[in-house]
Design a protein around this motif. Sequence first.
Motif, PDB file in Angstrom:
ATOM      1  N   ARG A  29       5.486   5.925  -8.429  1.00  0.00           N
ATOM      2  CA  ARG A  29       6.697   5.632  -8.937  1.00  0.00           C
ATOM      3  C   ARG A  29       7.743   6.810  -9.405  1.00  0.00           C
ATOM      4  O   ARG A  29       8.431   6.521 -10.636  1.00  0.00           O
ATOM      5  N   GLY A  30       7.844   7.513  -8.500  1.00  0.00           N
ATOM      6  CA  GLY A  30       8.913   8.631  -8.643  1.00  0.00           C
ATOM      7  C   GLY A  30       8.449   9.934  -9.427  1.00  0.00           C
ATOM      8  O   GLY A  30       9.078  10.927  -9.686  1.00  0.00           O
ATOM      9  N   SER A  73       4.723   0.554  -2.125  1.00  0.00           N
ATOM     10  CA  SER A  73       6.344   1.031  -2.464  1.00  0.00           C
ATOM     11  C   SER A  73       6.043   2.154  -3.431  1.00  0.00           C
ATOM     12  O   SER A  73       7.113   3.034  -3.534  1.00  0.00           O
ATOM     13  N   ALA A  74       5.177   2.148  -4.247  1.00  0.00           N
ATOM     14  CA  ALA A  74       5.216   3.155  -5.535  1.00  0.00           C
ATOM     15  C   ALA A  74       4.562   4.382  -5.251  1.00  0.00           C
ATOM     16  O   ALA A  74       4.538   5.271  -6.099  1.00  0.00           O
ATOM     17  N   VAL A  75       3.946   4.423  -4.079  1.00  0.00           N
ATOM     18  CA  VAL A  75       2.919   5.679  -3.739  1.00  0.00           C
ATOM     19  C   VAL A  75       3.481   6.465  -2.668  1.00  0.00           C
ATOM     20  O   VAL A  75       3.936   5.915  -1.722  1.00  0.00           O
ATOM     21  N   GLU A  76       3.890   7.685  -2.844  1.00  0.00           N
ATOM     22  CA  GLU A  76       3.882   8.484  -1.828  1.00  0.00           C
ATOM     23  C   GLU A  76       3.059   9.654  -1.556  1.00  0.00           C
ATOM     24  O   GLU A  76       2.763  10.669  -2.689  1.00  0.00           O
ATOM     25  N   LEU A  77       2.411  10.103  -0.475  1.00  0.00           N
ATOM     26  CA  LEU A  77       1.639  10.967  -0.263  1.00  0.00           C
ATOM     27  C   LEU A  77       2.435  12.204   0.083  1.00  0.00           C
ATOM     28  O   LEU A  77       3.098  12.239   1.098  1.00  0.00           O
ATOM     29  N   ASP A 135       3.134  -5.492  -5.058  1.00  0.00           N
ATOM     30  CA  ASP A 135       2.533  -4.339  -4.468  1.00  0.00           C
ATOM     31  C   ASP A 135       1.007  -3.947  -5.020  1.00  0.00           C
ATOM     32  O   ASP A 135       0.463  -3.439  -4.068  1.00  0.00           O
ATOM     33  N   THR A 136       0.862  -4.085  -6.300  1.00  0.00           N
ATOM     34  CA  THR A 136      -0.548  -3.798  -6.712  1.00  0.00           C
ATOM     35  C   THR A 136      -1.649  -4.629  -6.092  1.00  0.00           C
ATOM     36  O   THR A 136      -2.665  -4.008  -5.590  1.00  0.00           O
ATOM     37  N   GLU A 137      -1.375  -5.720  -5.836  1.00  0.00           N
ATOM     38  CA  GLU A 137      -2.223  -6.831  -5.321  1.00  0.00           C
ATOM     39  C   GLU A 137      -2.540  -6.361  -3.791  1.00  0.00           C
ATOM     40  O   GLU A 137      -3.720  -6.234  -3.189  1.00  0.00           O
ATOM     41  N   ALA A 138      -1.447  -5.855  -3.180  1.00  0.00           N
ATOM     42  CA  ALA A 138      -1.475  -5.522  -1.683  1.00  0.00           C
ATOM     43  C   ALA A 138      -2.265  -4.059  -1.627  1.00  0.00           C
ATOM     44  O   ALA A 138      -3.311  -3.870  -0.709  1.00  0.00           O
ATOM     45  N   LEU A 139      -2.197  -3.302  -2.559  1.00  0.00           N
ATOM     46  CA  LEU A 139      -2.996  -1.934  -2.618  1.00  0.00           C
ATOM     47  C   LEU A 139      -4.291  -2.383  -2.780  1.00  0.00           C
ATOM     48  O   LEU A 139      -5.341  -1.632  -2.201  1.00  0.00           O
ATOM     49  N   ALA A 191      -7.522   7.577   8.050  1.00  0.00           N
ATOM     50  CA  ALA A 191      -6.382   7.013   8.715  1.00  0.00           C
ATOM     51  C   ALA A 191      -6.038   5.666   7.837  1.00  0.00           C
ATOM     52  O   ALA A 191      -4.600   5.330   7.620  1.00  0.00           O
ATOM     53  N   GLN A 192      -6.911   4.807   7.863  1.00  0.00           N
ATOM     54  CA  GLN A 192      -6.933   3.529   7.258  1.00  0.00           C
ATOM     55  C   GLN A 192      -6.480   3.673   5.864  1.00  0.00           C
ATOM     56  O   GLN A 192      -5.395   2.896   5.229  1.00  0.00           O
ATOM     57  N   LEU A 193      -6.898   4.586   5.072  1.00  0.00           N
ATOM     58  CA  LEU A 193      -6.718   4.733   3.562  1.00  0.00           C
ATOM     59  C   LEU A 193      -5.320   5.325   3.440  1.00  0.00           C
ATOM     60  O   LEU A 193      -4.427   4.980   2.513  1.00  0.00           O
ATOM     61  N   GLU A 194      -4.989   6.258   4.175  1.00  0.00           N
ATOM     62  CA  GLU A 194      -3.266   6.804   4.286  1.00  0.00           C
ATOM     63  C   GLU A 194      -2.422   5.549   4.549  1.00  0.00           C
ATOM     64  O   GLU A 194      -1.451   5.593   3.841  1.00  0.00           O
ATOM     65  N   THR A 195      -2.638   4.815   5.711  1.00  0.00           N
ATOM     66  CA  THR A 195      -1.787   3.679   5.949  1.00  0.00           C
ATOM     67  C   THR A 195      -1.700   2.859   4.521  1.00  0.00           C
ATOM     68  O   THR A 195      -0.721   2.136   4.206  1.00  0.00           O
ATOM     69  N   VAL A 196      -2.913   2.442   3.954  1.00  0.00           N
ATOM     70  CA  VAL A 196      -2.779   1.598   2.794  1.00  0.00           C
ATOM     71  C   VAL A 196      -1.880   2.286   1.766  1.00  0.00           C
ATOM     72  O   VAL A 196      -1.046   1.780   1.028  1.00  0.00           O
TER      73      VAL A 196
END
Length: 131
Positions: free
Chosen positions: A112-113, A68-72, A22-26, A58-63
Motif C-alpha cells: 500500500r505504498g 494491487s496493494a503488493v509490490e515485490l 483484493d485481500t480475498e483474491a490474495l 513463480a506461482q507465488l510471485e504471480t499471486v
Amino acid sequence: METPAAGPERLLLHELIRLDLDTEALVEGITDLLDTLGRPLDDGVDTADHTVLRKTAAQLETVLSAHSAVELIGRRGELAAPETHHVVETNETTDMPANTVVKVIERGIRYRGNLLRPASVIISSGKGTQS
C-alpha cells in the motif's frame, strides 16, 4: 436528499470493498499455492526437484504481484536504488553495468505504498570480468 458527507462516505465504501476483494483474491491465491505445494508432498515427489520449486515460486510471485496493494522489489538485471535496495555485496566479476542487481538475496516488499523492507541484493561493480 443526499447529505454532503454521502459523497466521501460512498468513495470510502467503494475503496473498502475494493481492498476487501483484493485481500480475498490474495488469500485464495495463497491457498491455491499451498495446494500446489502440498500435492507433490502428498504424492511423495522429491521436493528437492528444482522444477517443483521453480513452479511454486513463480506461482507465488504471480499471486503476490496480482494483488494491487503488493509490490515485490528486487529482480536480477534491474538497477539498485538506495531507497528500495540494500546492497550486501558488490560483484567484481560480471559484465553487467554498475549497480545492476546480479543476485537477489531477499525480495523487498512495498505494501500500500509503504516500504516494508528493502530488497537485499548483490550488485555489479561495472568493472567487467577480471582475469
